[in-house]
Design an enzyme around this catalytic site. Structure first.
Site, PDB file in Angstrom:
ATOM      1  N   ARG A  94       0.860  -1.184   0.000  1.00 33.40           N
ATOM      2  CA  ARG A  94       0.000   0.000   0.000  1.00 33.40           C
ATOM      3  C   ARG A  94       0.889   1.224   0.000  1.00 33.40           C
ATOM      4  O   ARG A  94       2.108   1.104   0.021  1.00 33.40           O
ATOM      5  CB  ARG A  94      -0.959  -0.014   1.195  1.00 33.40           C
ATOM      6  CG  ARG A  94      -0.267  -0.128   2.527  1.00 33.40           C
ATOM      7  CD  ARG A  94      -1.248  -0.170   3.702  1.00 33.40           C
ATOM      8  NE  ARG A  94      -0.547  -0.522   4.933  1.00 33.40           N
ATOM      9  CZ  ARG A  94      -1.109  -0.657   6.112  1.00 33.40           C
ATOM     10  NH1 ARG A  94      -2.409  -0.496   6.261  1.00 33.40           N
ATOM     11  NH2 ARG A  94      -0.401  -0.963   7.175  1.00 33.40           N
ATOM     12  N   GLU A 103      -2.723   7.248   7.510  1.00 34.53           N
ATOM     13  CA  GLU A 103      -1.325   7.412   7.948  1.00 34.53           C
ATOM     14  C   GLU A 103      -0.403   7.920   6.834  1.00 34.53           C
ATOM     15  O   GLU A 103       0.442   7.185   6.307  1.00 34.53           O
ATOM     16  CB  GLU A 103      -0.784   6.090   8.513  1.00 34.53           C
ATOM     17  CG  GLU A 103      -1.446   5.683   9.801  1.00 34.53           C
ATOM     18  CD  GLU A 103      -0.785   4.487  10.478  1.00 34.53           C
ATOM     19  OE1 GLU A 103       0.008   3.789   9.829  1.00 34.53           O
ATOM     20  OE2 GLU A 103      -1.061   4.264  11.671  1.00 34.53           O
ATOM     21  N   GLU A 147      -6.903   4.275  15.954  1.00 39.17           N
ATOM     22  CA  GLU A 147      -6.508   2.859  15.968  1.00 39.17           C
ATOM     23  C   GLU A 147      -5.704   2.613  17.237  1.00 39.17           C
ATOM     24  O   GLU A 147      -4.886   3.457  17.629  1.00 39.17           O
ATOM     25  CB  GLU A 147      -5.592   2.525  14.780  1.00 39.17           C
ATOM     26  CG  GLU A 147      -6.250   2.607  13.428  1.00 39.17           C
ATOM     27  CD  GLU A 147      -5.295   2.220  12.299  1.00 39.17           C
ATOM     28  OE1 GLU A 147      -4.222   1.634  12.569  1.00 39.17           O
ATOM     29  OE2 GLU A 147      -5.626   2.516  11.151  1.00 39.17           O
ATOM     30  N   TRP A 183       4.159  -6.218  13.944  1.00 37.47           N
ATOM     31  CA  TRP A 183       5.294  -5.589  13.271  1.00 37.47           C
ATOM     32  C   TRP A 183       6.455  -5.243  14.200  1.00 37.47           C
ATOM     33  O   TRP A 183       7.452  -4.694  13.760  1.00 37.47           O
ATOM     34  CB  TRP A 183       4.837  -4.322  12.531  1.00 37.47           C
ATOM     35  CG  TRP A 183       3.876  -3.461  13.321  1.00 37.47           C
ATOM     36  CD1 TRP A 183       2.524  -3.394  13.155  1.00 37.47           C
ATOM     37  CD2 TRP A 183       4.184  -2.569  14.417  1.00 37.47           C
ATOM     38  NE1 TRP A 183       1.950  -2.528  14.067  1.00 37.47           N
ATOM     39  CE2 TRP A 183       2.956  -2.007  14.846  1.00 37.47           C
ATOM     40  CE3 TRP A 183       5.353  -2.202  15.078  1.00 37.47           C
ATOM     41  CZ2 TRP A 183       2.870  -1.094  15.902  1.00 37.47           C
ATOM     42  CZ3 TRP A 183       5.269  -1.289  16.125  1.00 37.47           C
ATOM     43  CH2 TRP A 183       4.043  -0.758  16.522  1.00 37.47           C
ATOM     44  N   GLU A 212      -1.331  -8.995   7.298  1.00 37.11           N
ATOM     45  CA  GLU A 212      -1.355  -8.809   8.754  1.00 37.11           C
ATOM     46  C   GLU A 212      -2.102  -9.932   9.487  1.00 37.11           C
ATOM     47  O   GLU A 212      -2.797  -9.704  10.472  1.00 37.11           O
ATOM     48  CB  GLU A 212      -1.967  -7.437   9.058  1.00 37.11           C
ATOM     49  CG  GLU A 212      -1.086  -6.311   8.534  1.00 37.11           C
ATOM     50  CD  GLU A 212      -1.795  -4.971   8.497  1.00 37.11           C
ATOM     51  OE1 GLU A 212      -2.826  -4.850   7.800  1.00 37.11           O
ATOM     52  OE2 GLU A 212      -1.323  -4.034   9.155  1.00 37.11           O
ATOM     53  N   HIS A 217      -1.769 -10.168  13.378  1.00 34.63           N
ATOM     54  CA  HIS A 217      -2.076  -9.026  14.253  1.00 34.63           C
ATOM     55  C   HIS A 217      -3.173  -9.368  15.255  1.00 34.63           C
ATOM     56  O   HIS A 217      -4.067 -10.162  14.969  1.00 34.63           O
ATOM     57  CB  HIS A 217      -2.522  -7.844  13.386  1.00 34.63           C
ATOM     58  CG  HIS A 217      -2.365  -6.515  14.047  1.00 34.63           C
ATOM     59  ND1 HIS A 217      -3.238  -6.062  15.006  1.00 34.63           N
ATOM     60  CD2 HIS A 217      -1.433  -5.545  13.890  1.00 34.63           C
ATOM     61  CE1 HIS A 217      -2.848  -4.853  15.405  1.00 34.63           C
ATOM     62  NE2 HIS A 217      -1.746  -4.514  14.747  1.00 34.63           N
TER      63      HIS A 217
HETATM   64  C1  GAL Z   1      -1.482   0.946  11.242  1.00 33.60           C
HETATM   65  C2  GAL Z   1      -2.317   0.956   9.969  1.00 33.60           C
HETATM   66  C3  GAL Z   1      -3.332  -0.165   9.970  1.00 33.60           C
HETATM   67  C4  GAL Z   1      -2.684  -1.467  10.374  1.00 33.60           C
HETATM   68  C5  GAL Z   1      -2.025  -1.298  11.723  1.00 33.60           C
HETATM   69  C6  GAL Z   1      -1.353  -2.546  12.251  1.00 33.60           C
HETATM   70  O1  GAL Z   1      -0.312   1.669  11.092  1.00 33.60           O
HETATM   71  O2  GAL Z   1      -2.984   2.173   9.831  1.00 33.60           O
HETATM   72  O3  GAL Z   1      -3.905  -0.264   8.683  1.00 33.60           O
HETATM   73  O4  GAL Z   1      -1.742  -1.812   9.413  1.00 33.60           O
HETATM   74  O5  GAL Z   1      -1.023  -0.313  11.606  1.00 33.60           O
HETATM   75  O6  GAL Z   1      -0.759  -2.321  13.494  1.00 33.60           O
END
Ligand code: GAL
Length: 705
Positions: free
Chosen positions: A147, A186, A335, A343, A383, A386
């Protein structure tokens, strides 16, 4: 499916960009305009989650929404990566599924924040318009498959982004269940291609007018950098002329602003005024000037991730305060992590109870919404690992129950928090220009301007229990104490505002490295603190990067009984006193000879006000003494009162109410004596003393103001 013919936006966008960019040049990058108001942002307390209905069979949606409703979730953010589902082929719009998802959410009393999907352009788009791909610093174009592969300055991309944002607004701008919009996702990656460079050169031309002016301001005679044509000017991002480096970042910031404005302009005329417009920023991330980009938003929001480890209430709390300072009002956590991320180096989970404690920590710092990313584990995609609230199988993850508890608590506390925000007597000044300027030339690789800021924030907050972090251009007159750690870049205009603040009776404390650079990241010809040196009645004679701590002597005028040694750690400036009424607060001990016995901190009264300069990075103990002195000298009062270590206090007030949120982020059970009897909102009852287990929370309402 409606296909309207597209207007020639490219022409409109060039005009828009020129307008935005030249307006930014004329007005300066960090001026904060009054944002539009939106009724949804006044909704007291919202719990949310990121939901991706496009990834699941429609037959499943109802079960997900039911689980959300049962957890007390008020809103879902949807759509922000769904471009290929909304427009599977160019001009072929498919919004019926989105309309059905929004309608079904409404049946479950769940409202919607719509994300514009521009952080994830579809494959057909990049295939047909390859010039919209961003160019990496090594000259290679990015490609489809992840992305953020788009170029933020590309006019064609803006046309496409405007189109999809407009189509969404046209369809959902009056939908009663849509409470707001998130632009993109972001902002982070810029582009370094020949066209970007050309736009940067045009931007420089509108900022400086003539090459003579630019050459003079950047001292380009240095290393034969003088330019005789605008098209000779390169892009530099890490090592280069400091004027060039700073201007690139200002250009990046203005370009993100116009990138965002392009979409706001596509939405706003077609959306109810009650629908807020925001974007999700990233705490301490410094890729662009967030004050610049926030100006056109109705609400600031950020994505609050711990990553590895556990909640650090200082660094995280200060990031909340920073975000609150973008528009100087409450914000959203758009978020946050449901337990763990995917990550970090080690993606450990937050402890049981810590997610709930963290949510209240967010609210205490002024968040009016906390939203979990993401709802359910996707069956594939980058992801998969996650944390989520619901597993791939569609049943609740263990954390679901904790979030459901939050849902019940938010509902209970919302009326008390309605109309309240964080009010502080102390402000810390923050500037992206200063952070960039120091990071490009740290001089001591350990010197991190954010850590420096936090070294002040920590003891100041511990005492005052509430701090604002604001732009160095923000209004200051309401503060008793304004602290500017490492405010390296001070324009003439900012200097005049700071001088007026001191003359108006405020106490300004400048930290080391302050007032060294001008608005072009050049050295002020006066010694530090540059245009504030006369007011201070003292100055920096020389700065020294320290390879070993240097002892400092003095107790900031407080007859301290401590015999513990105090140190300057990474940075030490040899100060001198020029005015007879400038006092010395701290001196260096034995060091490199140059610093021995020299002033390390000085202060001067100016009418009812005061200016102080602390010329060294201080160890925690010395900083605590310094903070104590600053607070006392400035008459700052505690927002609540003394509490045991580990207990965090968050005051929110307004609308005739005074509410305290208390969270135990320590490892031990603690008892807190309240300054007066209060109403315990979570547990229904009057209390004067209470006990908090680790990670436990209480919300107290004091007598109405
Ligand atoms: C953020 C992002 C999300 C997702 C998240 C995972 O930075 O906006 O789409 O990737 O991290 O922690």
């Amino acid at each position: 499916m409606i296909i309207l013919s597209k207007p020639n936006w490219t022409r409109c966008f060039s005009a828009l960009i020129t307008l935005c960019l030249s307006a930014a040049v004329l007005t300066g990058a960090s001026q904060v305009a009054t944002p539009p108001t939106a009724s949804a942002s006044q909704t007291p307390l919202l719990l949310g989650t990121a939901w991706y209905p496009e990834q699941w069979p429609e037959a499943r949606w109802d079960a997900d929404l039911e689980l959300m409703e049962n957890a007390g979730i008020h809103f879902v953010r949807i759509g922000e990566f769904a471009w290929s589902t909304m427009e599977p082929a160019e001009g072929e719009y498919k919004f019926d599924w989105l309309e059905r998802a929004i309608a079904l959410a409404a049946q479950h009393h769940i409202q919607v924040v719509l994300g514009t999907p521009t952080a994830a352009p579809p494959a057909w788009l990049t295939q047909k318009y390859p010039e919209t791909l961003r160019i990496n610093e090594d000259g290679r174009p990015d490609e489809h498959g992840n992305r953020q592969q788009f170029n933020w300055s590309d006019l064609e991309y803006r046309e496409l982004a405007h189109d999809i944002a407009f189509r969404m607004a046209d369809r959902f701008g009056h939908n009663p269940n849509v409470i707001g919009w998130q632009i993109d996702n972001e902002y982070a990656s810029e582009s370094y291609g020949p066209k970007d460079r050309q736009r940067f050169q045009e931007w420089l031309k509108s900022r400086y007018g003539t090459l003579d002016a630019l050459n003079a301001r950047w001292t380009t005679a240095y290393w034969s950098e003088s330019y005789t044509g605008w098209n000779q000017i390169p892009i530099e991002t890490s090592y280069g002329n400091p004027g060039l480096l700073l201007n690139w970042k200002l250009f990046v910031s203005d370009t993100w602003r116009s990138y965002q404005k392009n979409q706001i302009d596509a939405i706003r005329p077609h959306a109810d005024a009650r629908q807020l417009i925001t974007t999700n920023m990233m705490g301490w991330f410094d890729g662009y000037d967030h004050y610049t980009v926030s100006q056109d938003l109705g609400l600031a929001a950020w994505d609050d991730y711990v990553g590895q480890g556990h909640l650090d209430p200082i660094r995280n709390g200060a990031a909340h305060d920073l975000t609150r300072g973008f528009l100087n009002k409450n914000f959203w956590v758009m978020e946050t992590q449901p337990g763990f991320v995917n990550w970090a180096r080690v993606n450990n989970a937050l402890d049981k109870g810590e997610v709930r404690a963290m949510a209240w920590h967010d609210v205490g710092h002024g968040a009016d919404a906390v939203s979990y990313w993401q709802w359910r584990s996707p069956l594939n995609g980058q992801e998969e690992y996650h944390g989520t609230l619901v597993g791939a199988d569609g049943t609740p993850a263990p954390l679901y129950a904790e979030v459901a508890q939050l849902g019940r608590e938010f509902a209970k506390v919302a009326p008390a928090l309605a109309g309240t925000s964080v009010q502080s007597e102390v402000a810390i000044l923050h500037s992206y220009e200063s952070r960039w300027a120091i990071n490009w030339q740290r001089h001591n690789s350990e010197y991190d301007p954010v850590k420096e800021l936090l070294s002040y924030y920590d003891p100041l907050r511990e005492y005052a229990q509430s701090i604002d972090i604001v732009s160095s251009d923000a209004p200051l007159s309401q503060y008793k104490l304004v602290v500017a750690p490492a405010l390296n870049v001070i324009s003439e205009e900012t200097a005049q505002k700071l001088i007026a603040y001191v003359r108006g009776g405020g106490h300004l404390v400048l930290g080391d490295r302050s007032g060294m650079k001008d608005a072009d990241n050049g050295l002020w010809p006066q010694r530090q603190p540059g245009p504030l040196a006369d007011l201070l009645g003292g100055r920096v004679e020389q700065f020294y990067a320290l390879d070993a701590p240097v002892e400092v002597l003095g107790d900031f005028g407080q007859a301290s009984s401590t015999t513990t040694k105090q140190y300057a750690t990474l940075w030490a400036e040899q100060l001198s006193v020029k005015a007879s009424d400038t006092e010395i607060l701290l001196r260096y001990g034995k060091s490199n000879g140059w610093l021995d016995g020299q002033p390390a901190a000085i202060t001067r009264r100016v009418g009812a006000g005061r200016i102080t300069y602390i010329g060294a990075s201080l160890d925690a103990k010395t900083m605590a003494a310094a903070a104590n002195w600053m607070l006392k000298t400035s008459g700052v009062t505690r927002a609540f009162g003394p509490v045991p270590a580990g207990i965090e206090v968050y005051p929110r007030s307004g609308n005739g109410k005074l509410v305290y949120i208390l969270v135990n982020l320590g490892k031990k059970t603690e008892t807190v004596d309240l300054p007066a009897e209060m109403t315990d909102i979570l547990h229904d009852g009057r209390v004067k003393r209470l006990t908090l287990q680790p990670y436990d929370v209480t919300v107290l309402q004091a007598a109405n103001r």
